[in-house]
Design a protein around this motif. Structure first.
Motif, PDB file in Angstrom:
ATOM      1  N   LEU A 131      32.227  25.978  38.221  1.00  0.00           N
ATOM      2  CA  LEU A 131      31.805  27.184  38.931  1.00  0.00           C
ATOM      3  C   LEU A 131      32.830  28.316  38.848  1.00  0.00           C
ATOM      4  CD1 LEU A 131      30.264  25.653  42.187  1.00  0.00           C
ATOM      5  CD2 LEU A 131      29.065  26.502  40.157  1.00  0.00           C
ATOM      6  N   ARG A 132      33.972  28.094  38.220  1.00  0.00           N
ATOM      7  CA  ARG A 132      34.988  29.147  38.178  1.00  0.00           C
ATOM      8  C   ARG A 132      34.524  30.411  37.457  1.00  0.00           C
ATOM      9  NH1 ARG A 132      40.052  25.916  35.994  1.00  0.00           N
ATOM     10  NH2 ARG A 132      38.341  25.005  34.790  1.00  0.00           N
ATOM     11  N   PRO A 133      33.866  30.315  36.281  1.00  0.00           N
ATOM     12  CA  PRO A 133      33.383  31.554  35.651  1.00  0.00           C
ATOM     13  C   PRO A 133      32.382  32.303  36.530  1.00  0.00           C
ATOM     14  CG  PRO A 133      33.392  29.748  34.064  1.00  0.00           C
ATOM     15  CD  PRO A 133      33.654  29.141  35.400  1.00  0.00           C
ATOM     16  N   ARG A 134      31.490  31.572  37.199  1.00  0.00           N
ATOM     17  CA  ARG A 134      30.527  32.237  38.078  1.00  0.00           C
ATOM     18  C   ARG A 134      31.240  32.911  39.240  1.00  0.00           C
ATOM     19  NH1 ARG A 134      26.133  28.587  41.047  1.00  0.00           N
ATOM     20  NH2 ARG A 134      25.735  27.962  38.867  1.00  0.00           N
ATOM     21  N   ARG A 135      32.230  32.209  39.827  1.00  0.00           N
ATOM     22  CA  ARG A 135      32.969  32.801  40.935  1.00  0.00           C
ATOM     23  C   ARG A 135      33.726  34.053  40.485  1.00  0.00           C
ATOM     24  NH1 ARG A 135      33.874  28.527  44.643  1.00  0.00           N
ATOM     25  NH2 ARG A 135      31.773  27.741  45.078  1.00  0.00           N
ATOM     26  N   ALA A 136      34.309  33.993  39.292  1.00  0.00           N
ATOM     27  CA  ALA A 136      35.038  35.159  38.785  1.00  0.00           C
ATOM     28  C   ALA A 136      34.100  36.343  38.592  1.00  0.00           C
ATOM     29  CB  ALA A 136      35.738  34.812  37.463  1.00  0.00           C
ATOM     30  N   THR A 137      32.906  36.072  38.074  1.00  0.00           N
ATOM     31  CA  THR A 137      31.916  37.140  37.891  1.00  0.00           C
ATOM     32  C   THR A 137      31.495  37.717  39.235  1.00  0.00           C
ATOM     33  OG1 THR A 137      31.096  36.112  35.855  1.00  0.00           O
ATOM     34  CG2 THR A 137      29.653  37.702  36.954  1.00  0.00           C
ATOM     35  N   GLU A 138      31.250  36.847  40.212  1.00  0.00           N
ATOM     36  CA  GLU A 138      30.849  37.328  41.537  1.00  0.00           C
ATOM     37  C   GLU A 138      31.944  38.174  42.169  1.00  0.00           C
ATOM     38  OE1 GLU A 138      30.011  33.710  43.540  1.00  0.00           O
ATOM     39  OE2 GLU A 138      27.993  33.487  42.692  1.00  0.00           O
ATOM     40  N   GLU A 139      33.195  37.746  42.033  1.00  0.00           N
ATOM     41  CA  GLU A 139      34.299  38.519  42.594  1.00  0.00           C
ATOM     42  C   GLU A 139      34.450  39.857  41.887  1.00  0.00           C
ATOM     43  OE1 GLU A 139      37.727  36.080  42.343  1.00  0.00           O
ATOM     44  OE2 GLU A 139      37.034  34.624  43.831  1.00  0.00           O
ATOM     45  N   ARG A 140      34.261  39.854  40.551  1.00  0.00           N
ATOM     46  CA  ARG A 140      34.357  41.108  39.799  1.00  0.00           C
ATOM     47  C   ARG A 140      33.257  42.079  40.214  1.00  0.00           C
ATOM     48  NH1 ARG A 140      34.598  38.949  35.385  1.00  0.00           N
ATOM     49  NH2 ARG A 140      32.476  39.144  34.608  1.00  0.00           N
ATOM     50  N   LEU A 141      32.046  41.571  40.390  1.00  0.00           N
ATOM     51  CA  LEU A 141      30.943  42.427  40.831  1.00  0.00           C
ATOM     52  C   LEU A 141      31.179  42.953  42.241  1.00  0.00           C
ATOM     53  CD1 LEU A 141      27.858  40.438  39.458  1.00  0.00           C
ATOM     54  CD2 LEU A 141      28.799  42.567  38.569  1.00  0.00           C
ATOM     55  N   ALA A 142      31.742  42.100  43.097  1.00  0.00           N
ATOM     56  CA  ALA A 142      32.030  42.544  44.467  1.00  0.00           C
ATOM     57  C   ALA A 142      33.075  43.653  44.461  1.00  0.00           C
ATOM     58  CB  ALA A 142      32.505  41.365  45.307  1.00  0.00           C
ATOM     59  N   ARG A 143      34.096  43.509  43.593  1.00  0.00           N
ATOM     60  CA  ARG A 143      35.110  44.567  43.502  1.00  0.00           C
ATOM     61  C   ARG A 143      34.498  45.855  42.984  1.00  0.00           C
ATOM     62  NH1 ARG A 143      38.427  40.361  41.466  1.00  0.00           N
ATOM     63  NH2 ARG A 143      38.041  41.082  39.337  1.00  0.00           N
ATOM     64  N   ARG A 144      33.619  45.745  41.966  1.00  0.00           N
ATOM     65  CA  ARG A 144      32.975  46.949  41.423  1.00  0.00           C
ATOM     66  C   ARG A 144      32.124  47.626  42.489  1.00  0.00           C
ATOM     67  NH1 ARG A 144      36.165  48.180  37.429  1.00  0.00           N
ATOM     68  NH2 ARG A 144      36.157  46.678  35.700  1.00  0.00           N
ATOM     69  N   GLU A 145      31.428  46.823  43.265  1.00  0.00           N
ATOM     70  CA  GLU A 145      30.590  47.391  44.325  1.00  0.00           C
ATOM     71  C   GLU A 145      31.456  48.119  45.353  1.00  0.00           C
ATOM     72  OE1 GLU A 145      27.252  45.930  47.610  1.00  0.00           O
ATOM     73  OE2 GLU A 145      28.092  44.534  46.165  1.00  0.00           O
ATOM     74  N   ALA A 146      32.592  47.520  45.704  1.00  0.00           N
ATOM     75  CA  ALA A 146      33.491  48.169  46.658  1.00  0.00           C
ATOM     76  C   ALA A 146      34.071  49.451  46.070  1.00  0.00           C
ATOM     77  CB  ALA A 146      34.619  47.213  47.043  1.00  0.00           C
ATOM     78  N   GLU A 147      34.399  49.420  44.767  1.00  0.00           N
ATOM     79  CA  GLU A 147      34.935  50.621  44.128  1.00  0.00           C
ATOM     80  C   GLU A 147      33.911  51.744  44.117  1.00  0.00           C
ATOM     81  OE1 GLU A 147      36.139  49.317  40.291  1.00  0.00           O
ATOM     82  OE2 GLU A 147      37.784  48.071  41.046  1.00  0.00           O
ATOM     83  N   LEU A 148      32.664  51.409  43.793  1.00  0.00           N
ATOM     84  CA  LEU A 148      31.615  52.428  43.788  1.00  0.00           C
ATOM     85  C   LEU A 148      31.398  52.997  45.181  1.00  0.00           C
ATOM     86  CD1 LEU A 148      29.006  50.775  41.377  1.00  0.00           C
ATOM     87  CD2 LEU A 148      30.444  52.757  40.911  1.00  0.00           C
ATOM     88  N   SER A 149      31.476  52.127  46.184  1.00  0.00           N
ATOM     89  CA  SER A 149      31.330  52.597  47.555  1.00  0.00           C
ATOM     90  C   SER A 149      32.462  53.551  47.920  1.00  0.00           C
ATOM     91  CB  SER A 149      31.314  51.401  48.511  1.00  0.00           C
ATOM     92  OG  SER A 149      31.243  51.826  49.844  1.00  0.00           O
ATOM     93  N   HIS A 150      33.690  53.208  47.515  1.00  0.00           N
ATOM     94  CA  HIS A 150      34.831  54.084  47.768  1.00  0.00           C
ATOM     95  C   HIS A 150      34.632  55.426  47.079  1.00  0.00           C
ATOM     96  CE1 HIS A 150      38.109  50.958  48.999  1.00  0.00           C
ATOM     97  NE2 HIS A 150      37.007  50.869  49.724  1.00  0.00           N
ATOM     98  N   LEU A 151      34.221  55.393  45.814  1.00  0.00           N
ATOM     99  CA  LEU A 151      34.048  56.628  45.054  1.00  0.00           C
ATOM    100  C   LEU A 151      32.959  57.498  45.665  1.00  0.00           C
ATOM    101  CD1 LEU A 151      34.399  55.324  41.387  1.00  0.00           C
ATOM    102  CD2 LEU A 151      36.044  56.694  42.683  1.00  0.00           C
ATOM    103  N   ALA A 152      31.913  56.875  46.192  1.00  0.00           N
ATOM    104  CA  ALA A 152      30.850  57.644  46.843  1.00  0.00           C
ATOM    105  C   ALA A 152      31.395  58.359  48.075  1.00  0.00           C
ATOM    106  CB  ALA A 152      29.693  56.723  47.218  1.00  0.00           C
ATOM    107  N   ARG A 153      32.257  57.672  48.831  1.00  0.00           N
ATOM    108  CA  ARG A 153      32.843  58.309  50.001  1.00  0.00           C
ATOM    109  C   ARG A 153      33.796  59.433  49.599  1.00  0.00           C
ATOM    110  NH1 ARG A 153      32.901  52.912  51.920  1.00  0.00           N
ATOM    111  NH2 ARG A 153      35.117  52.647  51.518  1.00  0.00           N
ATOM    112  N   VAL A 154      34.533  59.225  48.501  1.00  0.00           N
ATOM    113  CA  VAL A 154      35.425  60.283  48.027  1.00  0.00           C
ATOM    114  C   VAL A 154      34.622  61.515  47.624  1.00  0.00           C
ATOM    115  CG1 VAL A 154      37.029  60.920  46.195  1.00  0.00           C
ATOM    116  CG2 VAL A 154      37.249  58.716  47.308  1.00  0.00           C
ATOM    117  N   ALA A 155      33.503  61.306  46.914  1.00  0.00           N
ATOM    118  CA  ALA A 155      32.655  62.437  46.506  1.00  0.00           C
ATOM    119  C   ALA A 155      32.105  63.170  47.723  1.00  0.00           C
ATOM    120  CB  ALA A 155      31.516  61.932  45.620  1.00  0.00           C
TER     121      ALA A 155
END
Length: 372
Positions: free
Chosen positions: A118-142
Motif C-alpha cells: 500500500l505504500r505507492p497508494r499512500r504516497a499518491t494519496e499524500e501527494r494529492l492531499a498536498r496538491r489540494e492544500a496548495e491549490l486551496s492556499h493559492l485560491a486564498r492568496v488570489a
C-alpha cells in the motif's frame, strides 16, 4: 545402487509457476497450518526475502507485531480484503492489503494470499492531499490580492479628499495660530497615508516586470513603511546605509516585495519579545548590492533551515510558506539570491538579499508616488 531421479515437473506446473512469477502482486500459498509453500517473485521484491529464505517457515515470519497461531489467524482472515502490518527483511514495517482465500486440494486445505503493497497508494494519496492544500492556499492568496486592490482603490479617494480639505483649512486659518501647526501635521499624515495606499496598489498590481535603475534606500524605506502598517510597535525597525547611494537595475515593486517579506518575517520572529528590534542594512559586498535584514530573536531552528525556501513549508500557524520561496525566485530572476545566517545561541537570524550592483547613484523613480 541406482540413483532415483525425480520426474520432471508437468507442463501445467511449469506454466503455473511462470504465471505466479509474472504477477505484479505478491502471491503466497500456505498449507492448512500456515506453512509457506509458494512465494512468488513479487513477494521476494516486496519483503526482501528469497523463496529459499521463507520456504518451510510459517506465514507469521512476514508479519509485524505479536505472533498468533497461524491456523486460527488464517481462518479469521479469509474473505474480504483487509489491511495488515507486514515486515520487510530490514525491519521496515509495510502496510499491506491482504486478500485470503481457502482452497481444498488433493493435498488438503490450502490458503492463497494475495498481497498488495500500500505504500505507492499512500504516497499518491499524500501527494494529492498536498496538491489540494496548495491549490486551496493559492485560491486564498488570489482572493487576498483582489481584496487588497479593492481596498487600496477605495481608500485612495477619501484620503485624497481629506488632504484637500486640510489644505483648504490651512489656508483659512491664522498663520500664527496654534491650529495651523496641528492642521499641517494632519495634512502631512494624510499625504503619507495616500502615498502608502498608492504604493500598495502598485505592489499588488498584476503587471509585467520592469528593468530600470532603482536606488535602494528610498525603496527600502517605503517597503518598511508598508510592512509596519497595522502593526504594533515592536521596538522599531532601523535602516542603516553602510554604503550610501547603492542602486541596482530591476523591477522596483518586485524588489520591494522581497524586502517586505524579509522584514515581515523578522518582525514575526521578534514578536512579543522584550527589546525587540529589526535592523535593515544597505551595503555592498563582493561587487553586489546587499540588503541585510537582522532581528534579535532566537534564530532559525536547525531542523527548519533546509526547508526555508521550500514552497508551503512553514512553521507559522497562519503562514502559507510562500514568502521566502517567492522572494528567492524573484531574486534569482534579477540575477541575485537570498542568503541566510540562521543565528541561534543568543543570536538572531540575518536574511540577506543580494542583487547585481548598478554602477553609480541613480534617482529614485517617483512615478509610482505620483500616479494614483
Amino acid at each position: 545402487m541406482q540413483q532415483v531421479v525425480p520426474p520432471p515437473a508437468s507442463v501445467s506446473e511449469a506454466r503455473l509457476s511462470s504465471v505466479l512469477d509474472m504477477a505484479g502482486e505478491g502471491i503466497v500459498v500456505l498449507d492448512a497450518g500456515g506453512t509457506i509453500l509458494v512465494f512468488n517473485k513479487a513477494c521476494e521484491a516486496m519483503f526482501g526475502r528469497s523463496t529459499a529464505d521463507v520456504a518451510g517457515h510459517k506465514f507469521g515470519l512476514l508479519l509485524a507485531g505479536p505472533r498468533q497461531p497461524e491456523d486460527a489467524l488464517l481462518a479469521a482472515w479469509v474473505g474480504a480484503p483487509r489491511e495488515i502490518a507486514a515486515r520487510h527483511r530490514d525491519g521496515t514495517v509495510l502496510p499491506i492489503e491482504l486478500s485470503l482465500a481457502r482452497a481444498d486440494t488433493a493435498e488438503g486445505a490450502q490458503f492463497i494470499a494475495i498481497l498488495r503493497d500500500l505504500r505507492p497508494r499512500r504516497a499518491t494519496e499524500e501527494r494529492l492531499a498536498r496538491r489540494e492544500a496548495e491549490l486551496s492556499h493559492l485560491a486564498r492568496v488570489a482572493a487576498l490580492d483582489q481584496m487588497g486592490a479593492a481596498l487600496a482603490h477605495e481608500l485612495n479617494q477619501p484620503l485624497t479628499a481629506a488632504t484637500l480639505y486640510l489644505q483648504a483649512a490651512d489656508r483659512l486659518l491664522d498663520p500664527n495660530g496654534a491650529a495651523t501647526e496641528v492642521v499641517a501635521k494632519a495634512r502631512r499624515e494624510a499625504e503619507r497615508a495616500g502615498r502608502i495606499v498608492r504604493a500598495m496598489r502598485q505592489f499588488i498590481a498584476n503587471r509585467p516586470p520592469e528593468q530600470v535603475p532603482v536606488a535602494l534606500a528610498p525603496l527600502v524605506e517605503e517597503a518598511v513603511e508598508l510592512t509596519l502598517m497595522g502593526r504594533r510597535a515592536c521596538g522599531g525597525v532601523g535602516i542603516e546605509q553602510a554604503v550610501p547611494g547603492v542602486s541596482v537595475v530591476g523591477d522596483a515593486i518586485q524588489i520591494q516585495q522581497i524586502v517586505v517579506n524579509l522584514v515581515r518575517n523578522a518582525l514575526d520572529a521578534v514578536g512579543g519579545r522584550e527589546g525587540a528590534h529589526v535592523t535593515v542594512t544597505i551595503g555592498i559586498a563582493a561587487d553586489k548590492a546587499t540588503v541585510a535584514v537582522t532581528d534579535n530573536g532566537t534564530g532559525v531552528p536547525p531542523e527548519a533551515v533546509a526547508d526555508l525556501f521550500t514552497p508551503f513549508a512553514t512553521s507559522k500557524r497562519s503562514g502559507l510558506g510562500l514568502g521566502l520561496a517567492i522572494s528567492r525566485t524573484i531574486a534569482e530572476a534579477h540575477g541575485g539570491d537570498i542568503h541566510v545566517e540562521p543565528g541561534g545561541d543568543g543570536r538572531g537570524a540575518t536574511f540577506t538579499l543580494i542583487l547585481p550592483l548598478q554602477t553609480g547613484p541613480v534617482p529614485y523613480p517617483d512615478e509610482r508616488r505620483a500616479n494614483p
